[in-house]
Every structure is written in structure tokens, then in C-alpha cells.
Design a protein around this motif. Sequence first.
Motif, PDB file in Angstrom:
ATOM      1  N   LEU A 114      13.687  -1.628   0.361  1.00  0.00           N
ATOM      2  CA  LEU A 114      12.622  -1.941  -0.590  1.00  0.00           C
ATOM      3  C   LEU A 114      11.352  -1.159  -0.287  1.00  0.00           C
ATOM      4  N   LEU A 116      10.866   1.623   1.068  1.00  0.00           N
ATOM      5  CA  LEU A 116      10.912   3.055   0.824  1.00  0.00           C
ATOM      6  C   LEU A 116      10.982   3.385  -0.661  1.00  0.00           C
ATOM      7  N   PHE A 117      11.321   2.371  -1.473  1.00  0.00           N
ATOM      8  CA  PHE A 117      11.582   2.657  -2.882  1.00  0.00           C
ATOM      9  C   PHE A 117      10.452   3.403  -3.607  1.00  0.00           C
ATOM     10  N   PRO A 118       9.177   2.955  -3.496  1.00  0.00           N
ATOM     11  CA  PRO A 118       8.141   3.645  -4.286  1.00  0.00           C
ATOM     12  C   PRO A 118       8.112   5.145  -4.042  1.00  0.00           C
ATOM     13  N   ASN A 119       8.544   5.574  -2.860  1.00  0.00           N
ATOM     14  CA  ASN A 119       8.506   6.982  -2.502  1.00  0.00           C
ATOM     15  C   ASN A 119       9.419   7.868  -3.351  1.00  0.00           C
TER      16      ASN A 119
END
Lengths: 298, 286
Positions: A114, A116-119
Motif C-alpha cells: 500500500l 508504495l502504491f502512490p509512487n
Amino acid sequence: MGAAQRRRKTDWGTAGFVVGLLAPGLLLYFFLVLWPMGQSFWVALHRWRGVSGRMTFVGLDNFAELLRDEKLRFALGHNLVFLVIVALTIIPLALFFANALAQRLRGVELFRALFLFPNVVSMVAVSTLWMFLYNPNWGLVNATLRALHLDALAVTWLADARTVLPAVALTYVWYVLGFYVLLLRAGIQGISADVNEAAIVDGATERQRFRFITLPLLNEILRLSVIYLVINSFNVFALVWIMAPPSGTGGATEVALTYLYQKGFVEQQFGYSTAIGAVNFVLVMGITLLLQRIWRVE
Amino acid sequence: MRRGSPFVYAALCGYSLLIVFPLIWLVYTSLKSTPEIFKSAWALPESPRWENFSAAWSGMSGEPGLGPYFWNSCTLTILSVFLILAIGAMATYALTRFPFRGAQFLMNTFVSGMVFPIFLAVVPLFLLLNQTRIPGIAPKGFVDHYAGLVAVYVAYSLPFTVFVLSGFFRALPNELSEAASIDGAGRWQTFARVMLPLARPGLIVAGVFNVIGIWNEYPLALVLITDRSRYTLPLGLAQITQRQQYSVDFGALFAALLLVLLPTMAIYLIFQRQVSEGLMAGAVKG
């Protein structure tokens, strides 16, 4: 080296094969990366207005003008403010979360994924999403503040010169925090278990172990993280350009690269624009080298 | 597995909520009408308005939709990543398996590209593409020409790709290529049929990473594509967002944003491990 390999006779078949393998990559890399990079320092020494305009050699005039250019000073100042906000938020948060996620806790895989997702989301989409969230009338940020009876804090985030830069910087934190958690977690997991076990035997508390074992051993990765933050803060563009273009904030969000884009691709002052890029590059290199000197890593 | 302290769990859950809730909000708001959006940020849609998505895809109130941009991005991404992997693997294979004099220097030259800021080169690059004219292929230069943008994407993705692949190619055993050549396979055959398949895990890491990177790429496309009909998805979304601030259909705008996010979400769900690996590989070099 064996005698067979030392033979003078050139193997033309293999040589041709190797050249064939390398040619497309090397040609593209040379003409589209190295050549323009090098050329930029040459273009920066010219006055060049308009695509079809003539290039006039002016020596260091562009740089002299940049030294006097108040707008560039403001822009770089905004980059610096951005860096300070971002670094002061990311480093402590990333350390805390990396330390938590380095342990074999229940559900840890889900949290890692979760975070790391925005990256992987495009910067344009992140910017748009946060423009919606910050919307003064129907955005989630102000809706939450009003629900908590903090109406006084429900301001026009992206339209107010005092709040816009922190608001954009926090969006960047949302985007990138997971990356620094990953980086620091890898560092923490690289610390040998023996050291920690020895400390536990000696009766060190969790907090003491973090302070006297984890932190010192993370020194190098922390420095690397700060260097990345410097590079990325001075190269921030899409986020600012989409969320709060400087033309709409009275220049409160002008940063080095929006200024470069404005000069180059709106006003078509190619020489001047390239000089801004060169100044920004040299500045970032300077800060990086300085950091490497004063922040010692054994 | 052990349980952490309640404080640590609360913090982890709190931050996860900060990541996930905006996305959930985006999903259900994309099904609301504009008056509903204005009325309450929290409320769920009264009845889901699926037409928001068709408006986002094929255009709203005289504005272009995302549909064409979506296909433009697909074409560009597939073409670029295919070429990046092919050209990157070829170069890496030459540099890692044939230790000629200068191979290490060329490797360093490639990898050093990972630290150059794109913006340093962007003006000369634009002028170069604008002035390079090839009759028949690009009579007006390579700005607004996909061949130009693809070439630029390939060139700027090579440092990372070569770096990641070199680790995998170096680890390949010598015996296999020797065995292949004894069996009478030519050099190209040995490369394509024996060595490439063995480097597959590396190709997947580099491939996933480049797909995400190019699908999301904004600054180079912004500079090198000016013709609206050739816009990529990020350019199209940025344009629609900036225009729609003065417009009406916010439901469709939320739907557009969700459409842009969905493919990356799907890729991330499938290739989460490769994404972290790629990020780590890129980071540790720097």
C-alpha cells in the motif's frame, strides 16, 4: 588470461557482432542524451529567441543576467522551501515506518504494498487528485476539517500564497514517502541480526537499539535519501505546473523548472532558458558535493 | 509473525487510510452528478451515474474525451518498451559478455545517464528534433512525430534498463552459450534463443518499470508534442483538468481521473514485487 585469449589475431566475426549489438543503443544515447546535455552548456552562451531566430554568441551574458534576475532568486527560494518541508516530513516518517515494516509483523506485506502504491501513479493524476482533495468548496480536506469543527482551517489551499507551497509539498510527500520507506527498510534489514541480539542480551530497550544501532548504521542511506530529496526538490515541475501554475498564484509557486519552461517554451528565449537549467544543475551538484563532504559516512 | 505495539499498528493503519481513502472517494465521487458533488463531499451517490464514464471517454460538452489519448498512450508505450528492451538487452549483452577494451567505460557512460536531469537537455533536444528533417518520413521535423518521441523515450530509458539488465546478464553461466555454439548455433541465435530467455526475470523488471514510467511520462511529452490529436494520456488529463476548472461536469472529470489510474493500478497489483525491485535497483545506484 589464457594464451588463447592473448592471441593478437582479431576475431572479426565477433567484433562485428558486438558492434551490431551496441550500435542502436549507443547511437540513440549519444545523439539524444549526451549530445543535447553537452550542447545545453553551449546554447546557454547564446542569445536565441524564437525557433527560427538566429543564435548570437553572448558569452556569459545570460548568466550575468540571471544573477540579477529577481524571479530566479524567488524561484530557487521556493525550491528551497519545498525541500525543507519535504525533507522534514519525509525523513522522520520514513524512518518510523521503515522501522515498523522491517519487522515480521502480521499484515506487513499489505502495508508495504500500500505504502508504495502512490509512487506508480502518474504525477499528473496525483496532481489532479489532490487538486480535487484541496478544493475549497467540495474537497475532502476542507470537508474533514469542517466535520472536526475546525472551520477556521478550511482555507483556499491552492489559491492562498501562504498555503499553496506547503500544500503542494505535502502532495509530493504523499506521492513519494513509500519509496523512502522502501529504501530505509532495505537498509534496516541489512543490519545483521547478531548486533541487535547482542544488544537485547545486554538489556537495551527497543528505543535504545533504534538510537544506537539502527540510526548510525543507516547513516549512509539517510545521506543518500537527503541527496535524492535535494535533487528532486530542485527538479520539481509537473506537480507545481498542474496543481498551482505560477501564473495563477502571482508567482508564489514559481520554481526553477517552471521558470525554465516559461522562458523556453512560452517566451521562446532558448538561450536564457537553457542557462537556467545549467544554473539549476550546477547548484544541485554543488549541494550534493557539499553534503557528501560535511556529512561523513564511515 | 508477531504482533507490533498498538501504537505502531495505529500509525500504519492511519497512513494506509490516508493513501486508500482518497482513492475510494475518487471511485464513488466519479459516480455522482455535479450538484451532488457540490452538496456534500462525503455523501455516496444517490444512484450511480455510469454516463460519467462515457462522457470522460468520448468527450463532454464539446471538449475532447480521453479515448483517443488512451490509444495514443498505448501505442507509444508498447512501441517504446519493446524497443527499449530489445536495444537495451543487445547493448547489455555486448557489454557484459564480451569483455573488450572500453566495455567498462561504455557501461559507465550508459549508467551515468541515470543521474542527468532531463531538464538540462530539454531545450537542445526540442531544437534538435525540430530541425532534423527527413523527406518522406518527417518533412516538418520530429516534434509532434511519434518516431521522435519513441526514440527519445528509448534513449532516456537506456541507462536504467542497461543497469538493471547487466546484473542479470552477468549472472548467466558461460557453459550454456558455449554449448549452444558447439551445437552450431550462430551468435545471434545464441543471444536470442538461449541468453535472452535466461535473462527473462530481468527483462520483466525492466519492462514493468519502463511501462509505468512511459505511461506516466509528462515533461518530455509536454515539450515534444504540441498537436492536440497526438496528446498522450497525461497531457490530455492535464489539459482537461485545467480547462474544466471553468466548466461544469465534475462527475465526468472524476471518472476521467479514475480511467487514467486504473491501468497503473492493475499493473501494480500484478507486478508489485517487480516494481519494488526496480525502484530499489534504481535507487541504490544513483
